[in-house]
Design a protein around this motif. Structure first.
Motif, PDB file in Angstrom:
ATOM      1  N   HIS A 519      35.609  29.247  31.796  1.00 56.61           N
ATOM      2  CA  HIS A 519      36.897  29.172  30.787  1.00 56.61           C
ATOM      3  C   HIS A 519      36.083  28.241  30.371  1.00 56.61           C
ATOM      4  CE1 HIS A 519      39.170  31.687  32.501  1.00 56.61           C
ATOM      5  NE2 HIS A 519      40.132  31.007  31.870  1.00 56.61           N
ATOM      6  N   MET A 520      36.986  27.444  29.494  1.00 54.26           N
ATOM      7  CA  MET A 520      35.649  26.358  28.260  1.00 54.26           C
ATOM      8  C   MET A 520      36.165  24.560  29.308  1.00 54.26           C
ATOM      9  SD  MET A 520      35.614  28.177  26.109  1.00 54.26           S
ATOM     10  CE  MET A 520      34.616  26.486  24.406  1.00 54.26           C
ATOM     11  N   PHE A 521      36.365  24.867  30.453  1.00 53.46           N
ATOM     12  CA  PHE A 521      36.398  23.592  31.191  1.00 53.46           C
ATOM     13  C   PHE A 521      36.318  24.037  32.734  1.00 53.46           C
ATOM     14  CE2 PHE A 521      40.619  25.678  30.309  1.00 53.46           C
ATOM     15  CZ  PHE A 521      41.098  26.917  31.452  1.00 53.46           C
ATOM     16  N   LYS A 522      36.136  23.221  33.449  1.00 62.24           N
ATOM     17  CA  LYS A 522      36.137  23.504  34.810  1.00 62.24           C
ATOM     18  C   LYS A 522      37.010  23.588  35.444  1.00 62.24           C
ATOM     19  CE  LYS A 522      35.491  19.617  37.663  1.00 62.24           C
ATOM     20  NZ  LYS A 522      34.830  18.594  37.885  1.00 62.24           N
ATOM     21  N   VAL A 523      37.156  24.471  36.513  1.00 66.23           N
ATOM     22  CA  VAL A 523      38.007  24.818  36.790  1.00 66.23           C
ATOM     23  C   VAL A 523      37.548  24.981  38.742  1.00 66.23           C
ATOM     24  CG1 VAL A 523      39.384  26.962  37.984  1.00 66.23           C
ATOM     25  CG2 VAL A 523      38.747  27.093  34.814  1.00 66.23           C
ATOM     26  N   PRO A 524      38.341  24.470  39.270  1.00 67.42           N
ATOM     27  CA  PRO A 524      38.373  23.796  40.627  1.00 67.42           C
ATOM     28  C   PRO A 524      39.164  24.702  41.092  1.00 67.42           C
ATOM     29  CG  PRO A 524      39.489  21.883  39.781  1.00 67.42           C
ATOM     30  CD  PRO A 524      39.311  22.883  38.432  1.00 67.42           C
ATOM     31  N   LYS A 570      41.594  42.889  30.213  1.00 68.26           N
ATOM     32  CA  LYS A 570      42.458  44.001  30.372  1.00 68.26           C
ATOM     33  C   LYS A 570      43.255  43.418  31.941  1.00 68.26           C
ATOM     34  CE  LYS A 570      42.915  48.711  29.538  1.00 68.26           C
ATOM     35  NZ  LYS A 570      42.479  50.189  29.267  1.00 68.26           N
ATOM     36  N   ARG A 571      42.866  43.842  32.544  1.00 69.24           N
ATOM     37  CA  ARG A 571      43.423  43.361  34.023  1.00 69.24           C
ATOM     38  C   ARG A 571      43.401  42.148  34.294  1.00 69.24           C
ATOM     39  NH1 ARG A 571      43.961  47.879  37.099  1.00 69.24           N
ATOM     40  NH2 ARG A 571      44.333  49.375  35.823  1.00 69.24           N
ATOM     41  N   MET A 572      43.461  41.052  33.070  1.00 67.18           N
ATOM     42  CA  MET A 572      43.597  39.612  33.525  1.00 67.18           C
ATOM     43  C   MET A 572      44.601  39.397  33.759  1.00 67.18           C
ATOM     44  SD  MET A 572      40.772  38.375  33.853  1.00 67.18           S
ATOM     45  CE  MET A 572      39.059  38.484  33.157  1.00 67.18           C
ATOM     46  N   VAL A 578      44.557  29.105  33.214  1.00 70.22           N
ATOM     47  CA  VAL A 578      43.333  30.266  33.824  1.00 70.22           C
ATOM     48  C   VAL A 578      43.409  31.507  33.976  1.00 70.22           C
ATOM     49  CG1 VAL A 578      41.273  30.378  35.737  1.00 70.22           C
ATOM     50  CG2 VAL A 578      42.976  28.281  35.209  1.00 70.22           C
ATOM     51  N   GLU A 579      42.523  32.803  33.422  1.00 71.87           N
ATOM     52  CA  GLU A 579      42.524  33.274  33.828  1.00 71.87           C
ATOM     53  C   GLU A 579      42.446  34.072  34.768  1.00 71.87           C
ATOM     54  OE1 GLU A 579      40.917  35.096  29.729  1.00 71.87           O
ATOM     55  OE2 GLU A 579      43.436  35.175  29.683  1.00 71.87           O
ATOM     56  N   ILE A 580      43.190  35.173  35.498  1.00 69.94           N
ATOM     57  CA  ILE A 580      42.783  35.188  36.806  1.00 69.94           C
ATOM     58  C   ILE A 580      42.513  37.024  37.313  1.00 69.94           C
ATOM     59  CG2 ILE A 580      43.235  35.233  39.264  1.00 69.94           C
ATOM     60  CD1 ILE A 580      44.585  32.727  39.081  1.00 69.94           C
ATOM     61  N   PRO A 581      41.062  37.429  37.158  1.00 70.15           N
ATOM     62  CA  PRO A 581      41.792  38.812  37.111  1.00 70.15           C
ATOM     63  C   PRO A 581      41.694  39.334  38.736  1.00 70.15           C
ATOM     64  CG  PRO A 581      38.857  38.217  38.170  1.00 70.15           C
ATOM     65  CD  PRO A 581      40.171  37.067  37.627  1.00 70.15           C
TER      66      PRO A 581
END
Ligand code: GDP
Ligand code: MG
Length: 592
Positions: A519-524, A570-572, A578-581
């Motif tokens: 993403h545009m930011f850090k994702v823990p 599509k499957r996100m 946060v986008e999770i597939p």
């Protein structure tokens, strides 16, 4: 038809040993199907079944041969449908046991033999595919001897080439006992399958054990005491053909305006309301789903379409359940119950194909029994709904007996895998010099994760697996939560054994890192048990926006890129920021 001219039989086989092909050849040979083009494999009707080469629903067909009525009942070929198989066998007096001449005896061959013996069926062994260069009928005969079946009774055949089909048909007449003649007793008909038709309602596939039934009769379903009037009875040829009545020993269908398959369950006994049987036929069980998962539309606007689709699927499938569920992460969806993983996959595929739905599916879970400290007992099939650990006294989970059949050289690897999956060794038996059957008691939850895939890969595809539910037992289980960007994603929670929680938490966050895009930011990504963080990884921030590569110039290229991005999305599912597939929800199942 006089009972002494009737033979009721089924064909049992390990998957791919040639059951459907043999059934087709028998129908062709006897002229039951004249138009070859009608359907390549008549007995496996659904497209999905054909593609996957499995029989999901049992089917029946009456064959006329030399003045006899041979009723073939096709059984589902998968462990998920074991109860339906057992009812189909209960409708027969004999079984053709098909064994691939090149593969020999396998796990389902054994499981099927035990089932056939349990139902007191006359077994006719058929060694199929003798046309194959790798065929070794002699070895199969030795295996038969080892498992207590007379190899001299075996018929060598090739279903593909139509070799010795006549011998098999003759053996059915000669060796399978005629059904019991109970024509003067009150009606008892065993329901071994049902089908839903939007015009006629439920079509019950039955074997009449005693008495008779005709149009206009008032019937009674013995498990629920519901009563209906018979509109039509008949038999399958293989199309439905009306008949005046069905009598003791015969196989056919009853249509009586039943609108809901759940009112006419497989295994139930149909009798007459005005002259009811004293007792139902033995063995009725209401099958219960064993595996549960959440189904959510990728696009929330599809919720109603999904609901309608689930309702339609349920019309034909009494063993599939669903109820509305909400997830903080995924929104509105449904908790669905299935007999097993294959059943689950079949339903998901039908939803996507036939209803054109994009779904997010959460990892399957079993049903846990939780005994709370205050004495209260709850059943939970959604890990997200687990009570606070401080309230829990004991957790029980379903255990199965798993039977693994494999070449001797892989026994070591298979045993190790079973142990890693909390298996408890029970037994090991040699089928012949180089084939072994292992028996383990294992938690069902381990079987529904990656177990079968791993077993296959550790045995170069040679191992086969069968399992049977044993019951519930207490285990030391904990809920493993996953936090994405510091927030618990309820749909990613799982129940794991406490001894494995660190290892599994670690493995899971690493896998999630691979499937969740930057993403545009850090994702823990963190794993936690009882609020305590046990593992963490970071997904670094994205360096560049995709569009920056376009320098604002080329519009069509820009659009293409955007479209591509959309496709990938599509499957996100948007969870917080946060986008999770879709993949992420299933990655929970994998094991390193
Ligand atoms: P089922 O899973 O037991 O119903 O097996 P199928 O009837 O679908 O057969 C599995 C595969 O084996 C198919 O590709 C068939 O064409 C093939 N097959 C079936 N019988 C024979 C046979 O007698 N000889 C050969 N060579 N192949 C066969
Ligand atoms: Mg088949």
């Amino acid at each position: 038809m006089q009972t002494d001219k009737i033979r009721n039989f089924c064909i049992i086989a390990h998957i791919d040993h040639g059951k459907s092909t043999l059934a087709d050849r028998m129908l062709e040979y006897t002229g039951t199907i004249t138009d070859r083009k009608m359907q390549e494999q008549v007995l496996d009707k659904m497209d999905l079944e054909r593609e996957r080469g499995i029989t999901i629903k049992a089917q029946a067909v009456s064959i006329e041969y030399q003045g006899y009525e041979l009723n073939l009942i096709d059984t589902p070929g998968h462990v998920d449908f074991a109860y339906e198989v057992s009812r189909s066998l209960a409708a027969c007096e004999g079984a053709i046991l098909v064994i691939d001449a090149a593969q020999g005896v396998e796990a389902q061959t054994m499981a099927n033999i035990y089932l056939a013996l349990e139902h007191d069926l006359e077994i006719i062994p058929v060694i199929n595919k003798i046309d194959l260069p790798s065929a070794n009928p002699q070895r199969v005969k030795e295996q038969l001897l080892d498992i207590g079946i007379d190899p001299d009774e075996a018929i060598l055949a090739s279903a593909k080439n139509g070799t010795n089909i006549d011998q098999i048909l003759d053996a059915i007449i000669e060796r399978v006992p005629a059904p019991y003649n109970g024509i003067n007793q009150p009606l008892r008909a065993l329901v071994f399958d049902t089908l839903y038709d939007s015009y006629q309602g439920v079509i019950a596939y039955v074997r009449v054990m005693e008495g008779s039934v005709k149009k206009g009769d008032k019937i009674l379903l013995m498990s629920n005491q519901k009563s209906y009037e018979v509109d039509e009875v008949g038999f399958f040829s293989p199309a439905m053909q009306k008949k005046d009545k069905l009598t003791s020993g015969e196989v056919g269908y009853i249509i009586s305006g039943i609108k809901d398959v759940r009112n006419c369950r497989v295994g139930d006994t149909i009798t007459l309301k005005n002259n009811p049987a004293q007792k139902a036929l033995p063995g009725y069980q209401k099958v219960q789903p064993m595996v549960f998962s959440g189904l959510y539309p990728t696009d929330n606007a599809d919720y109603e379409i999904l609901k309608e689709a689930l309702e339609k699927l349920q019309l034909n499938d009494a063993s599939f359940t669903f109820e509305p569920e909400t997830s903080e992460a995924l929104g509105f969806g449904f908790r669905c119950g299935f007999l097993g993983l294959l059943h689950m996959e079949v339903i998901q595929e039908r939803l996507e194909r036939e209803y054109d739905l994009d779904l997010v599916i959460t990892a399957p879970s079993v049903e846990y029994q939780i005994i709370k400290k205050n004495g209260e007992e709850v059943k939970i099939e959604n890990p997200a709904a687990f009570p606070d650990p401080s309230e829990i006294d004991k957790i029980k989970e379903p255990f199965v007996t798993a039977e693994i059949h494999l070449p001797e050289e892989y026994v070591g690897q298979a045993m190790e895998l079973c142990q890693d999956n909390r298996g408890d060794f029970k037994d090991m038996q040699y089928i012949d010099q180089d084939r072994v059957t292992l028996k383990y008691e294992m938690p069902l939850s381990e079987i529904i994760t990656d177990f079968f895939n791993q077993l296959k890969s550790k045995t170069r595809g040679y191992a086969t697996l069968d399992y049977e539910l044993e019951g519930y037992k207490a285990s030391n289980l904990v809920k493993l939560d996953i936090l994405v960007n510091k927030e618990v994603v309820d749909a990613l929670s799982t129940i794991v054994h406490d001894d494995h929680s660190y290892q599994q938490g670690n493995a899971l966050v690493r896998r999630l890192k691979e499937v969740i895009p930057r993403h545009m930011f850090k994702v823990p990504i963190q794993a936690a048990v009882g609020g305590k963080i046990i593992a963490r990884v970071n997904i670094p921030a994205m360096r560049k926006n995709v569009l920056q590569k376009c320098y604002g110039g080329d519009v069509s290229r820009k659009r293409k890129l955007l479209e591509k991005q959309k496709e990938g999305k599509k499957r996100m599912k948007q969870v917080g920021s946060v986008e999770i597939p879709q993949e992420a929800f299933m990655t929970v199942l994998e094991r390193d």
